[in-house]
Design a protein around this motif. Structure first.
Motif, PDB file in Angstrom:
ATOM      1  N   PHE A 200      55.927 -20.315  -7.077  1.00 33.42           N
ATOM      2  CA  PHE A 200      56.585 -21.218  -6.109  1.00 33.42           C
ATOM      3  C   PHE A 200      56.873 -21.077  -4.983  1.00 33.42           C
ATOM      4  CE2 PHE A 200      60.762 -21.994  -5.448  1.00 33.42           C
ATOM      5  CZ  PHE A 200      61.265 -22.832  -5.388  1.00 33.42           C
ATOM      6  N   HIS A 201      56.607 -22.413  -3.805  1.00 33.30           N
ATOM      7  CA  HIS A 201      56.709 -22.337  -2.976  1.00 33.30           C
ATOM      8  C   HIS A 201      57.458 -23.511  -2.324  1.00 33.30           C
ATOM      9  CE1 HIS A 201      53.699 -19.094  -1.963  1.00 33.30           C
ATOM     10  NE2 HIS A 201      53.110 -20.288  -2.752  1.00 33.30           N
ATOM     11  N   SER A 202      58.517 -22.854  -1.240  1.00 36.39           N
ATOM     12  CA  SER A 202      59.637 -24.209  -0.642  1.00 36.39           C
ATOM     13  C   SER A 202      59.268 -25.458   0.444  1.00 36.39           C
ATOM     14  CB  SER A 202      61.258 -23.630  -0.667  1.00 36.39           C
ATOM     15  OG  SER A 202      60.066 -22.487   0.696  1.00 36.39           O
ATOM     16  N   HIS A 215      68.779 -28.464   1.972  1.00 35.51           N
ATOM     17  CA  HIS A 215      69.502 -29.954   1.751  1.00 35.51           C
ATOM     18  C   HIS A 215      68.742 -30.222  -0.225  1.00 35.51           C
ATOM     19  CE1 HIS A 215      70.719 -33.866   1.869  1.00 35.51           C
ATOM     20  NE2 HIS A 215      69.720 -34.701   1.092  1.00 35.51           N
ATOM     21  N   LEU A 216      67.258 -30.158  -0.004  1.00 32.76           N
ATOM     22  CA  LEU A 216      66.936 -30.082  -1.745  1.00 32.76           C
ATOM     23  C   LEU A 216      67.474 -29.236  -3.443  1.00 32.76           C
ATOM     24  CD1 LEU A 216      63.492 -30.074  -1.500  1.00 32.76           C
ATOM     25  CD2 LEU A 216      64.910 -31.976  -1.535  1.00 32.76           C
ATOM     26  N   THR A 217      67.973 -28.317  -2.844  1.00 29.07           N
ATOM     27  CA  THR A 217      68.587 -27.276  -3.665  1.00 29.07           C
ATOM     28  C   THR A 217      70.058 -27.972  -3.321  1.00 29.07           C
ATOM     29  OG1 THR A 217      67.135 -24.831  -2.401  1.00 29.07           O
ATOM     30  CG2 THR A 217      69.446 -24.763  -3.885  1.00 29.07           C
ATOM     31  N   MET A 226      71.619 -25.996 -11.605  1.00 27.74           N
ATOM     32  CA  MET A 226      70.575 -25.187 -11.177  1.00 27.74           C
ATOM     33  C   MET A 226      69.654 -25.443  -9.843  1.00 27.74           C
ATOM     34  SD  MET A 226      68.009 -24.538 -14.258  1.00 27.74           S
ATOM     35  CE  MET A 226      69.191 -24.143 -16.126  1.00 27.74           C
ATOM     36  N   THR A 227      69.142 -24.016  -9.081  1.00 29.64           N
ATOM     37  CA  THR A 227      68.671 -24.426  -7.824  1.00 29.64           C
ATOM     38  C   THR A 227      67.351 -24.889  -8.475  1.00 29.64           C
ATOM     39  OG1 THR A 227      67.696 -22.369  -7.427  1.00 29.64           O
ATOM     40  CG2 THR A 227      70.063 -22.132  -6.863  1.00 29.64           C
TER      41      THR A 227
END
Length: 289
Positions: A200-202, A215-217, A226-227
């Motif tokens: 998992f990489h933002s 913003h996606l979160t 959920m995040t």
């Protein structure tokens, strides 16, 4: 358009369905009863009020009158009006919301063969507005005909057709343009469903979806609960549960397959979501089988 959010299960139960042509001067009588009354106008116009709110239901429109509220005709028909009506039984709506606010991406618990009750879910029904009467008419005619000749042989089929009607009305809601935030939440969910086995990489999310991770979160949290990281963990643990039930892979192998190389971290995440360790879960399932 506003939509009614109904809790399921149970599914709504059809009571009656009918079709009529109202003549000029006809007016709906006043009543209050504990069922939903769905009015679909093919041509002409019906004039209704519900707890003081007035509606002009024109050809190609629908109005859902809710249980416990008082409804009546607010004015007589001024022209020949063709109408279908559907009555069904169900608890009162949880809330009313715009089509753009329907949380299509909300995550629901996946059922397992050890469950003894279904998870809470929701469905959506238009309150008032335009509907594709032309496409719905064959289904409505079939329901009316079957109801007129109802027998034990066809009772289940009639309830199934009613569910098809509800499904068609909800599909119309999903086809309406959503808010940009809800669309972005759906795009984020789709991205994560394709990449959940990878680290998992933002930054990768930002590059693929062209929005900042914060913003996606926010969008995903609003429409799924959920995040992004919580959703990835949810997918990983859900898949791990299936592997524990259906394979003889070791806990270490399962952790690696679902994208969590650290078995201790995998065990902690599993206990947080399931309540017991992976080994305890597998032992319980083997005992139950």
């Amino acid at each position: 358009m506003k939509y009614l959010e109904l809790a399921i299960p149970p599914l709504p139960s059809l009571l009656t369905v009918g079709h009529a042509v109202w003549l000029p001067g006809n007016c709906h009588f006043k009543r209050s009863f504990d069922v939903y009354d769905v009015i679909l106008v093919k041509r002409g116009a019906m004039y209704m009020q519900e707890d003081g709110t007035e509606y002009a239901v024109n050809g190609g429109q629908l109005l859902v009158l809710e249980p416990g509220k008082t409804h009546a005709g607010s004015a007589p028909c001024t022209e020949e009006t063709e109408v279908y009506w559907v009555h069904f039984k169900h608890p009162k709506a949880l809330r009313s919301l715009d089509a753009a606010e329907i949380p299509w991406s909300a995550v629901l618990p996946q059922g397992h063969d050890s469950d003894t009750s279904p998870s809470d879910q929701t469905m959506y029904l238009p309150k008032y507005g335009d509907v594709p009467i032309g496409r719905l008419q064959p289904l409505l005619n079939q329901m009316v005909q079957m109801h007129m000749q109802l027998s034990v042989e066809h009772s289940l089929q009639l309830q199934t057709l009613f569910c098809e009607l509800l499904k068609a009305l909800q599909t119309e809601a999903k086809a309406r343009p959503g808010s940009r935030a809800s669309e972005l939440a759906r795009e984020t969910v789709s991205y994560l469903q394709k990449h959940w086995t990878q680290p998992f990489h933002s930054k990768n999310m930002e590059e693929s979806l062209h929005f900042q991770f914060d913003h996606l979160t926010r969008c995903m949290k609003k429409y799924t609960g959920m995040t992004p990281l919580q959703y990835v963990q949810y997918l990983r643990i859900s898949h791990a549960v299936t592997l524990l039930e259906q394979t003889t892979l070791s806990v270490q192998e399962i952790a690696e397959r679902v994208g969590i190389p650290s078995v201790s971290y995998f065990g902690r995440l599993f206990r947080e979501r399931i309540g017991i360790s992976p080994g305890q879960y597998r032992n319980q399932r083997q005992y139950q089988l």
